[in-house]
Design a protein around this motif. Structure first.
Motif, short mmCIF file in Angstrom:
data_model
loop_
_atom_site.label_atom_id
_atom_site.label_comp_id
_atom_site.label_asym_id
_atom_site.label_seq_id
_atom_site.Cartn_x
_atom_site.Cartn_y
_atom_site.Cartn_z
N THR A 70 30.02 38.51 22.75
CA THR A 70 30.42 38.87 24.26
C THR A 70 31.39 38.28 24.61
N HIS A 71 31.52 36.78 24.18
CA HIS A 71 32.85 36.22 24.85
C HIS A 71 32.95 34.94 23.97
N TYR A 72 33.58 33.83 24.03
CA TYR A 72 34.17 32.83 23.17
C TYR A 72 33.60 31.45 23.65
N HIS A 73 32.72 31.48 24.71
CA HIS A 73 32.29 30.03 24.93
C HIS A 73 31.42 29.54 23.62
N HIS A 74 31.53 28.14 23.91
CA HIS A 74 30.92 27.30 22.53
C HIS A 74 29.78 27.71 21.99
N ASP A 75 28.72 27.87 23.19
CA ASP A 75 27.42 28.31 22.73
C ASP A 75 27.26 29.48 22.28
N HIS A 76 28.39 30.51 22.17
CA HIS A 76 28.26 31.66 21.37
C HIS A 76 29.01 31.76 20.28
N LYS A 99 39.96 40.46 24.46
CA LYS A 99 41.06 39.57 24.48
C LYS A 99 40.80 38.72 26.08
N ASP A 100 40.94 37.57 26.01
CA ASP A 100 40.77 36.62 27.17
C ASP A 100 41.78 35.68 27.17
N ARG A 101 42.67 35.79 28.28
CA ARG A 101 43.92 34.96 28.54
C ARG A 101 44.98 35.47 27.21
N SER A 102 45.34 34.67 26.28
CA SER A 102 46.13 35.20 25.03
C SER A 102 45.39 35.13 23.83
N TYR A 103 43.84 35.10 23.98
CA TYR A 103 43.06 35.10 22.86
C TYR A 103 42.18 36.15 22.56
N GLY A 104 42.56 36.71 21.44
CA GLY A 104 41.67 37.65 21.04
C GLY A 104 40.75 37.03 19.82
N PRO A 105 39.77 37.84 19.01
CA PRO A 105 38.89 36.73 18.28
C PRO A 105 39.73 36.07 17.15
N LYS A 106 40.51 36.69 16.83
CA LYS A 106 41.35 35.80 15.72
C LYS A 106 42.24 34.66 16.08
N GLN A 107 42.72 34.79 17.34
CA GLN A 107 43.18 33.33 17.90
C GLN A 107 42.18 32.60 18.32
N VAL A 108 40.96 33.00 18.89
CA VAL A 108 39.90 31.95 18.94
C VAL A 108 39.45 31.14 17.87
N TYR A 109 39.44 31.94 16.82
CA TYR A 109 38.87 31.17 15.49
C TYR A 109 39.89 30.25 14.97
N GLU A 110 41.25 30.60 15.21
CA GLU A 110 42.12 30.01 14.60
C GLU A 110 42.23 28.54 15.43
N ARG A 111 41.92 28.57 16.74
CA ARG A 111 41.97 27.58 17.54
C ARG A 111 41.06 26.69 17.40
N ILE A 112 39.52 27.31 17.40
CA ILE A 112 38.41 26.34 17.49
C ILE A 112 38.16 25.77 15.80
N MET A 113 38.88 26.40 14.96
CA MET A 113 38.75 25.79 13.36
C MET A 113 39.97 24.97 13.09
N GLU A 114 40.68 24.60 13.99
CA GLU A 114 41.92 24.07 13.77
C GLU A 114 41.58 22.40 13.72
N PRO A 115 41.93 21.78 12.47
CA PRO A 115 41.73 20.17 12.54
C PRO A 115 42.48 19.67 13.67
N PRO A 116 42.17 18.83 14.28
CA PRO A 116 40.90 17.95 13.98
C PRO A 116 39.67 18.30 14.55
N PHE A 117 39.50 19.71 15.06
CA PHE A 117 38.12 20.08 15.64
C PHE A 117 37.19 20.54 14.66
N HIS A 118 37.95 20.93 13.25
CA HIS A 118 37.17 21.45 12.32
C HIS A 118 37.64 20.81 10.89
#
Ligand SMILES: [Zn+2]
Ligand SMILES: [Zn+2]
Length: 318
Positions: A70-76, A99-118
């Motif tokens: 639905t969207h990319y907030h952390h609870d989702h 796509k929200d701002r410059s983030y599609g699904p791929k960019q979202v996962y690249e960002r939230i799974m980037e060390p040191p967050f993951h």
């Protein structure tokens, strides 16, 4: 069609003795359908409910997963980051989102799974994932056929083929009738982030399910949303707050709903079965149940609208 609520909590996962009836996993709903090929599972959102979903799906032999965001907030998204499928190179995984701002699904996962967050870099594990960035969701329709698999169509082409009962191409020279498909349509919600509500039509049975989560109360309901929801047999809707919390508790503008809005939406669309979801992380079971009572109190004696609270691990026949 069957819907399984793997996560019904909003905002933050919780574990609390007063919340065991409702559960504390964040948003994740599975859709099971006779239109899905063997081994294929469909899930909306990847909150912490995604972990028990994935474990059960793997136990049942899942080989392909379609994850609709639905969207990319952390609870989702949070459950996806630690559950097995994203690490399984043999798993055919499809992730859909806008796509929200410059983030599609791929960019979202690249960002939230980037060390040191993951702990594991996304680039190292993501080869088995197909990303489907849906720029303007109401202009696309996703079809899943029990033999043909998945295809994304332009809405106009879909409507034309549907009206004329023309079969649709699934590639490699294969065509299948729309009426044998699970048809997934999309509409914007009001969050205010760019958020999608999904409508699932199981064409062979005619049954329809809509998940409308992270939807702010709207003073006026747009005709396009009324049309989108009309004909739904089960609507699961964000009802995080009571009317009092919304009006006097400073919750207006947080992007979530109330019983009053759910009842008003039901009257506008003719829907007669609504499950409340996105429960507040501070709401114990009694407070979650009180939102249903609040909604029921708004009904006239001759209204047949069934309201209930969604609870983690409950299953609903659509
Ligand atoms: Zn949320
Ligand atoms: Zn949200």
């Amino acid at each position: 069609m069957e819907v399984i609520a793997w996560g019904t909590r909003g905002s933050l996962p919780v574990a609390n003795p007063g919340m065991v009836q409702t559960g504390g996993n964040t948003t994740c709903f599975e859709v099971r359908s006779i239109c899905l090929p063997p081994g294929v599972h469909v899930v909306i959102d990847g909150g912490t409910g995604f972990l028990p979903f994935a474990n059960e799906a793997l136990r049942l032999g899942m080989t392909e997963l379609h994850l609709f965001h639905t969207h990319y907030h952390h609870d989702h998204t949070q459950g996806v980051l630690i559950a097995p499928p994203i690490f399984m190179q043999q798993m055919a995984m499809h992730i859909y989102g806008t796509k929200d701002r410059s983030y599609g699904p791929k960019q979202v996962y690249e960002r939230i799974m980037e060390p040191p967050f993951h702990p594991v870099s996304f680039g190292a594990i993501s080869q088995h994932i197909s990303f489907h960035q849906i720029e303007i969701p109401p202009t696309r329709v996703i079809l899943i056929h029990p033999e043909g698999g998945q295809v994304i169509l332009e809405k106009e082409r879909f409507v034309h083929s549907d009206e004329h009962k023309r079969p649709v191409s699934f590639g490699q020279g294969r065509t299948f009738p729309i009426d044998e498909c699970l048809v997934v349509q999309m509409h914007w919600t009001e969050h205010p982030e760019r958020t999608i509500t999904y409508r699932f039509e199981e064409r062979p049975t005619g049954r329809v399910f809509v998940l409308l989560t992270d939807e702010e109360v709207r003073a006026g309901i747009p005709v396009s949303l009324i049309e989108f929801i009309s004909g739904t047999h089960l609507l699961i809707q964000d009802v995080q707050y009571s009317q009092e919390e919304y009006e006097k508790g400073g919750k207006a503008g947080f992007g979530h709903g109330t019983p009053e809005y759910a009842v008003r939406l039901a009257r506008a669309t003719g829907v007669n079965r609504i499950g409340f979801t996105h429960h507040d992380p501070l709401s114990a079971d009694g407070r979650v149940g009180a939102l249903v009572t609040e909604g029921q109190a708004l009904l006239q004696p001759d209204e047949t609208l069934a309201l209930f609270s969604c609870r983690d691990y409950d299953r609903y026949e659509v």
